[in-house]
Design an enzyme around this catalytic site. Structure first.
Site, PDB file in Angstrom:
ATOM      1  N   ASN A 208       0.747  -1.238  -0.582  1.00  0.00           N
ATOM      2  CA  ASN A 208      -0.149  -0.352   0.663  1.00  0.00           C
ATOM      3  C   ASN A 208       0.684   0.962   0.162  1.00  0.00           C
ATOM      4  O   ASN A 208       1.448   1.099   0.586  1.00  0.00           O
ATOM      5  CB  ASN A 208      -0.844  -0.009   1.212  1.00  0.00           C
ATOM      6  CG  ASN A 208      -2.085  -0.921   1.405  1.00  0.00           C
ATOM      7  OD1 ASN A 208      -2.638  -1.120   0.486  1.00  0.00           O
ATOM      8  ND2 ASN A 208      -2.506  -1.260   1.639  1.00  0.00           N
ATOM      9  N   ASP A 276      -4.001  -6.227   2.419  1.00  0.00           N
ATOM     10  CA  ASP A 276      -5.013  -6.938   2.994  1.00  0.00           C
ATOM     11  C   ASP A 276      -4.560  -9.085   1.796  1.00  0.00           C
ATOM     12  O   ASP A 276      -5.268  -9.354   2.162  1.00  0.00           O
ATOM     13  CB  ASP A 276      -6.428  -6.971   1.701  1.00  0.00           C
ATOM     14  CG  ASP A 276      -6.939  -5.795   2.565  1.00  0.00           C
ATOM     15  OD1 ASP A 276      -6.678  -5.805   3.737  1.00  0.00           O
ATOM     16  OD2 ASP A 276      -7.258  -4.658   1.938  1.00  0.00           O
ATOM     17  N   PRO A 302      -4.017 -12.257   7.434  1.00  0.00           N
ATOM     18  CA  PRO A 302      -4.488 -12.213   8.598  1.00  0.00           C
ATOM     19  C   PRO A 302      -5.079 -10.886   8.540  1.00  0.00           C
ATOM     20  O   PRO A 302      -4.354  -9.638   8.717  1.00  0.00           O
ATOM     21  CB  PRO A 302      -3.707 -12.148   9.755  1.00  0.00           C
ATOM     22  CG  PRO A 302      -2.262 -11.871   9.196  1.00  0.00           C
ATOM     23  CD  PRO A 302      -2.097 -12.226   7.565  1.00  0.00           C
ATOM     24  N   ILE A 304      -5.395  -8.274  11.224  1.00  0.00           N
ATOM     25  CA  ILE A 304      -4.991  -7.612  12.629  1.00  0.00           C
ATOM     26  C   ILE A 304      -5.587  -6.508  12.939  1.00  0.00           C
ATOM     27  O   ILE A 304      -5.878  -7.159  15.062  1.00  0.00           O
ATOM     28  CB  ILE A 304      -3.616  -6.729  12.229  1.00  0.00           C
ATOM     29  CG1 ILE A 304      -2.390  -8.025  11.392  1.00  0.00           C
ATOM     30  CG2 ILE A 304      -2.976  -6.441  13.670  1.00  0.00           C
ATOM     31  CD1 ILE A 304      -0.991  -7.458  11.104  1.00  0.00           C
ATOM     32  N   LYS A 336     -16.709  -0.675   8.581  1.00  0.00           N
ATOM     33  CA  LYS A 336     -15.536  -0.925   9.240  1.00  0.00           C
ATOM     34  C   LYS A 336     -15.224  -1.000  10.714  1.00  0.00           C
ATOM     35  O   LYS A 336     -14.912  -2.630  11.180  1.00  0.00           O
ATOM     36  CB  LYS A 336     -14.506  -0.696   8.607  1.00  0.00           C
ATOM     37  CG  LYS A 336     -13.313  -0.702   8.473  1.00  0.00           C
ATOM     38  CD  LYS A 336     -11.690  -0.646   8.523  1.00  0.00           C
ATOM     39  CE  LYS A 336     -10.508  -1.160   8.466  1.00  0.00           C
ATOM     40  NZ  LYS A 336      -9.636  -0.089   8.031  1.00  0.00           N
TER      41      LYS A 336
END
Length: 396
Positions: A208, A276, A302, A304, A336
């Site tokens: 990212n 991701d 994962p 987190i 989210k």
């Protein structure tokens, strides 16, 4: 507040050095011990005899004092103080500090210490406003150095503007604040920051777009409130702050492991831009161009934030996530927060037109169970300080 504390006072070479005499007197009146250090140029403005008489201690001026160096006296000086104060902090001394130079006793002490440092800058207005000084100041603040002043007013050179050293009582108040236990004293806090790099082969990766600037600023702000900060950082373009426990990682799975190892903590702030997905079929050697094309298989990394948010025993009292969005920012960030199970989400619009991703400013919305709170656009350091104060209030 300062009674029983030892202050290492470094006096730089400037006309404002005369104010250091009054500062010493006021510190001694309040029960502080003052160990004075003078640069060679400082002695052109005030005499070592005057400084020693007020401090009640000998003045240290030379790096290689043969009566002390068998015991590494210059190292000991930097470690025994409760606080190091530089007053006046000249443009030259600030530049040497920012560059990590150790050319004399003063600069060597400042480089060799792990004690907090408070600067009282004093210089000509043009020097204070020069881009080089502004860069040096920003570097020092990122390193955790505290400042007081300068003030605006008439100067000895005849000009007017910012650059006058803060008055002794202002410096004394700043010293008292620096020595006071912050609201997060004794609290262990986790901060993640930066991107993660997911390898395609040994030389290529996916990631990212993140500089790590906001997470770094937040770790520094929490540190300044007294927290014991564990800073888990991916390969960011900005250096980690001083005074925190730094754990460096590359991939999302490494970051997950580092976070698990850092628990338990009272608060966890997940500012990292974690990839991701990872490449499931990453090559063991460099994929050569023209080798028949490149086909990548992806696997989910994962989660987190969700993992920590949904922990039972050992869950932090406060879990804060970040949501970098390019459209429908509030709706996506609110969803989210519910999906991940965290307490707060710090949402921001990182679409290219905002200039926020990789920039020095941020405009965020704090989303909690009570709703969405828009904050004005401001520097990332100020966003960090504001969020750190909210975290301190929430932890009580």
């Amino acid at each position: 507040m300062v009674a029983g504390k030892r202050i290492l006072l470094i006096i730089g070479g400037g006309i404002a050095a005369y104010k250091a005499l009054d500062l010493i007197r006021r510190l001694r009146e309040r029960g502080a011990a003052v160990t004075p250090v003078m640069t060679r140029s400082a002695a052109e403005f005030v005499t070592p005899l005057s400084v020693a008489a007020l401090a009640g201690e000998a003045v240290h001026q030379e790096l290689f004092d043969l009566t002390q160096e068998a015991e590494m006296g210059h190292i000991a000086l930097s470690r025994v103080a409760d606080l190091i104060v530089v007053a006046p902090a000249t443009a030259d001394l600030m530049a040497r500090m920012a560059g990590g130079r150790a050319e004399d006793l003063a600069s060597t002490l400042l480089l060799a210490t792990d004690t907090r440092v408070l600067l009282a800058p004093a210089m000509n207005v043009r020097m204070w406003q020069h881009p080089a000084t502004r860069r040096n100041l920003a570097t020092l603040q990122r390193d955790g150095v505290l400042t007081v002043g300068p003030n605006e007013g008439d100067m000895a050179c005849g000009e007017f503007g910012p650059g006058r050293m803060a008055e002794p009582m202002e410096i004394l108040a700043a010293i008292e604040r620096a020595l006071a236990a912050g609201p997060l004293a004794g609290r262990r806090v986790l901060v993640t920051s930066g991107p993660t790099h997911e390898p395609i082969d040994p030389v290529r990766y996916i990631a990212n777009r993140s500089s790590g600037a906001q997470g770094t600023a937040l770790a520094a702000a929490l540190r300044d409130l007294g927290a014991q900060v564990v800073f888990v950082t991916g390969p960011a373009s900005v250096p980690p702050p001083a005074g925190v426990e730094v754990v460096r990682v590359e991939t999302a799975r490494e970051m997950m492991a580092a976070v698990e190892a850092a628990l338990p903590v009272e608060a966890a702030v997940f500012a990292a831009a974690v990839a991701d997905w990872r490449v499931a079929n990453a090559a063991a050697s460099k994929v050569k161009k023209g080798s028949g094309g490149l086909s990548l298989d992806f696997a989910e990394n994962p989660d987190i934030l969700a993992s920590v948010s949904r922990r039972g025993e050992g869950r932090p009292r406060l879990v804060v996530g970040f949501a970098a969005e390019t459209d429908d920012v509030i709706a996506h960030a609110t969803a989210k927060r519910a999906r991940k199970g965290c307490d707060w989400i710090v949402a921001n619009d990182v679409s290219p037109a905002t200039g926020i991703m990789g920039g020095s400013e941020n405009a965020v919305t704090l989303i909690t169970a009570e709703g969405a709170e828009d904050w004005p656009r401001m520097g990332k350091d100020e966003v960090a300080r504001r969020l750190a104060r909210r975290i301190a209030d929430a932890l009580g």
